[in-house]
Design a protein around this motif. Structure first.
Motif, short mmCIF file in Angstrom:
data_model
loop_
_atom_site.label_atom_id
_atom_site.label_comp_id
_atom_site.label_asym_id
_atom_site.label_seq_id
_atom_site.Cartn_x
_atom_site.Cartn_y
_atom_site.Cartn_z
N LYS A 2 6.90 -17.88 38.11
CA LYS A 2 6.58 -17.86 36.84
C LYS A 2 5.69 -19.08 36.52
N THR A 3 4.94 -19.07 35.63
CA THR A 3 4.26 -20.36 35.16
C THR A 3 4.95 -20.83 33.81
N TYR A 4 5.49 -19.91 33.05
CA TYR A 4 6.21 -20.25 31.88
C TYR A 4 5.00 -20.47 30.87
N CYS A 5 4.19 -19.74 30.84
CA CYS A 5 2.90 -20.10 29.99
C CYS A 5 2.45 -18.44 29.52
N ILE A 6 2.39 -18.07 28.16
CA ILE A 6 1.73 -16.97 27.89
C ILE A 6 0.54 -17.41 27.11
N GLY A 7 -0.36 -16.22 27.19
CA GLY A 7 -1.75 -16.51 26.61
C GLY A 7 -1.67 -15.60 25.22
N LEU A 8 -2.57 -16.12 24.35
CA LEU A 8 -2.72 -15.63 23.01
C LEU A 8 -4.20 -15.38 22.78
N ILE A 9 -4.72 -14.46 22.36
CA ILE A 9 -6.13 -14.35 22.08
C ILE A 9 -6.23 -13.81 20.70
N VAL A 10 -6.95 -14.25 19.79
CA VAL A 10 -7.02 -13.85 18.42
C VAL A 10 -8.42 -14.08 17.82
N PRO A 11 -8.96 -13.42 16.83
CA PRO A 11 -10.33 -13.47 16.30
C PRO A 11 -10.22 -14.64 15.70
N SER A 12 -9.30 -15.51 15.12
CA SER A 12 -9.51 -16.67 14.24
C SER A 12 -8.17 -17.45 14.15
N GLN A 55 -9.48 -18.66 20.62
CA GLN A 55 -10.08 -17.97 19.39
C GLN A 55 -11.46 -17.38 19.84
N THR A 56 -11.65 -16.13 19.70
CA THR A 56 -12.67 -15.35 20.05
C THR A 56 -13.84 -15.32 18.88
N LYS A 57 -13.53 -15.73 17.68
CA LYS A 57 -14.50 -15.78 16.44
C LYS A 57 -15.26 -14.33 16.54
N GLU A 58 -14.58 -13.25 16.76
CA GLU A 58 -15.06 -11.91 16.61
C GLU A 58 -15.84 -11.39 17.61
N SER A 59 -15.87 -12.37 18.95
CA SER A 59 -17.10 -11.96 19.85
C SER A 59 -16.28 -11.29 21.11
N GLU A 60 -16.93 -9.92 21.67
CA GLU A 60 -16.28 -9.65 22.54
C GLU A 60 -16.64 -10.31 23.87
N ASP A 61 -17.90 -11.10 23.98
CA ASP A 61 -18.05 -11.97 25.37
C ASP A 61 -17.04 -13.12 25.41
N GLU A 62 -16.65 -13.58 24.16
CA GLU A 62 -15.56 -14.62 24.23
C GLU A 62 -14.42 -13.92 24.63
N GLU A 63 -14.00 -12.84 24.12
CA GLU A 63 -12.69 -12.01 24.59
C GLU A 63 -12.65 -12.00 26.07
N LYS A 64 -13.50 -11.54 26.86
CA LYS A 64 -13.71 -11.32 27.99
C LYS A 64 -13.51 -12.64 28.84
N LYS A 65 -14.17 -13.51 28.36
CA LYS A 65 -14.27 -15.02 29.11
C LYS A 65 -12.61 -15.59 29.12
N TYR A 66 -11.97 -15.30 27.77
CA TYR A 66 -10.66 -15.97 27.87
C TYR A 66 -9.59 -14.87 28.42
N ILE A 67 -9.73 -13.58 28.75
CA ILE A 67 -9.15 -12.89 29.28
C ILE A 67 -9.18 -13.33 31.04
N ASP A 68 -10.50 -13.54 31.35
CA ASP A 68 -10.83 -13.96 32.77
C ASP A 68 -9.96 -15.17 33.15
N ALA A 69 -10.09 -16.17 32.40
CA ALA A 69 -9.73 -17.52 32.38
C ALA A 69 -8.09 -17.45 32.27
N LEU A 70 -7.48 -16.67 31.55
CA LEU A 70 -6.32 -16.62 31.43
C LEU A 70 -5.46 -15.82 32.58
N VAL A 71 -5.91 -14.83 33.00
CA VAL A 71 -5.74 -14.15 34.13
C VAL A 71 -5.78 -14.83 35.44
N SER A 72 -6.56 -15.56 35.55
CA SER A 72 -6.92 -16.24 36.93
C SER A 72 -6.00 -17.59 36.80
#
Length: 331
Positions: A59-69, A97-114
């Motif tokens: 485990k990394t003992y890190c969890i990711g949180l993605i929010v609009p703001s 923080q995605t700032k209500e953007s689908e592209d930002e949401e995708k980017k952060y999911i890719d980064a956190l999963v990787s």
């Protein structure tokens, strides 16, 4: 020397495995034992060795949180609830923080999963129309969707009872005698906004009142759209005497706009909001609103995620947080 699990186990006459499982909130350890162990661990300033634990468990003992703001009252309070639970379980929180953007949401999911976090908590942006990236995340690790959820993704859901809360708020306006009630709606594409509108419509129907689509104006959670929305409603129905708003910021802006138009709140137009934000107690008159417990939503989301990471996971799928009506001066 730093306190170890062995020190806590010896002091309490327990096995080290029992102490370890209790500190990790294992379901097979009863609450009384967990509380006893946690209290002593806190008193002895016990800090888990995350590096060693990670090597043992992968485990990394890190969890990711993605929010609009992160700046709104709702999400900042949710984060506080999540942080409290995560820290108690020895996890670090990575906030995006995605700032209500689908592209930002995708980017952060890719980064956190990787980056191999152990799990994700996500509140969907209002710009998200395609959910493939969310499905991808659920295939890679445990995922909890909270507040802004979608049923198109097989994830654990944690929500407020938005329909029930909106029904309560609209019913309150009806019971105080309002006959022409408008709804300042949230973003149409979000389930949370849809449920609040459905609760408003159901309350009208339950009291023998017709739903007039022209009395529903989409403000997209944006207070800047309220002045035009109020003018539009008054042009359609000059007898407007009640407003149920999808959130408190929109409701407060409605109060201010009605004052500019020399309409008295609540004598001529009563208003109910949703959220119980701090501003609801500052505006004049104070805002009647539906409280939906963001700290509890965050804490529940964190508990669900961390329990799904733990081998003793119980398969919760949905969690609904009750919403309460707070009566104040605007209605």
């Amino acid at each position: 020397m730093p306190t170890t699990i062995k020190d806590i186990a010896k002091a309490l006459g327990l096995s080290t495995s029992t102490v370890s499982r209790a500190l990790n909130d294992h379901p097979q350890i009863n609450d009384e034992t967990k509380n006893t162990i946690r209290t002593l661990a806190e008193r002895l300033n016990y800090k888990p060795n995350q590096a060693a634990a990670g090597l043992r468990t992968h485990k990394t003992y890190c969890i990711g949180l993605i929010v609009p703001s992160i700046s709104t009252h709702f999400f900042s309070t949710v984060i506080s609830g999540i942080q409290q639970v995560a820290s108690a379980r020895g996890y670090q929180l990575l906030i995006c923080q995605t700032k209500e953007s689908e592209d930002e949401e995708k980017k952060y999911i890719d980064a956190l999963v990787s980056g191999r976090v152990d799990g994700l908590m996500i509140s969907v942006s209002r710009g998200t129309k395609n959910f493939d990236h969310l499905r991808y995340a659920t295939e890679e690790m445990p995922v909890v969707l909270f507040d802004r959820v979608t049923e198109e993704v097989d994830a654990i859901l944690v929500e407020a009872k938005d329909y029930e809360g909106s029904h309560k708020g609209t019913t309150h306006l009806i019971k105080r005698g309002c006959k022409n009630i408008a709804h300042l709606a949230g973003s149409k594409g979000l389930v949370v906004a849809q449920n609040r509108q459905k609760g408003y419509e159901a309350a009208l129907k339950d009291h023998g009142m017709k739903v007039d689509e022209r009395m529903i104006v989409d403000c997209d959670w944006d207070k800047e759209k309220v002045p035009e929305a109020i003018k539009l409603l008054l042009r359609h129905n000059p007898n407007l005497d009640g407003i149920f708003a999808a959130n408190d910021e929109v409701a407060v802006q409605a109060i201010l706009e009605l004052k500019k138009l020399k309409l008295k709140v609540p004598e001529q137009v009563a208003i109910v909001g949703f959220g119980n934000y701090p501003i609801s107690e500052i505006v004049e008159p104070t805002l009647t609103t539906v409280k939906h417990h963001p700290r509890r939503i965050g804490a529940n989301a964190a508990h669900k995620l961390l329990s799904s990471i733990d081998p003793g996971y119980t398969n919760w799928k949905e969690e609904y947080i009750t919403s309460d009506l707070i009566k104040r001066g605007s209605a």
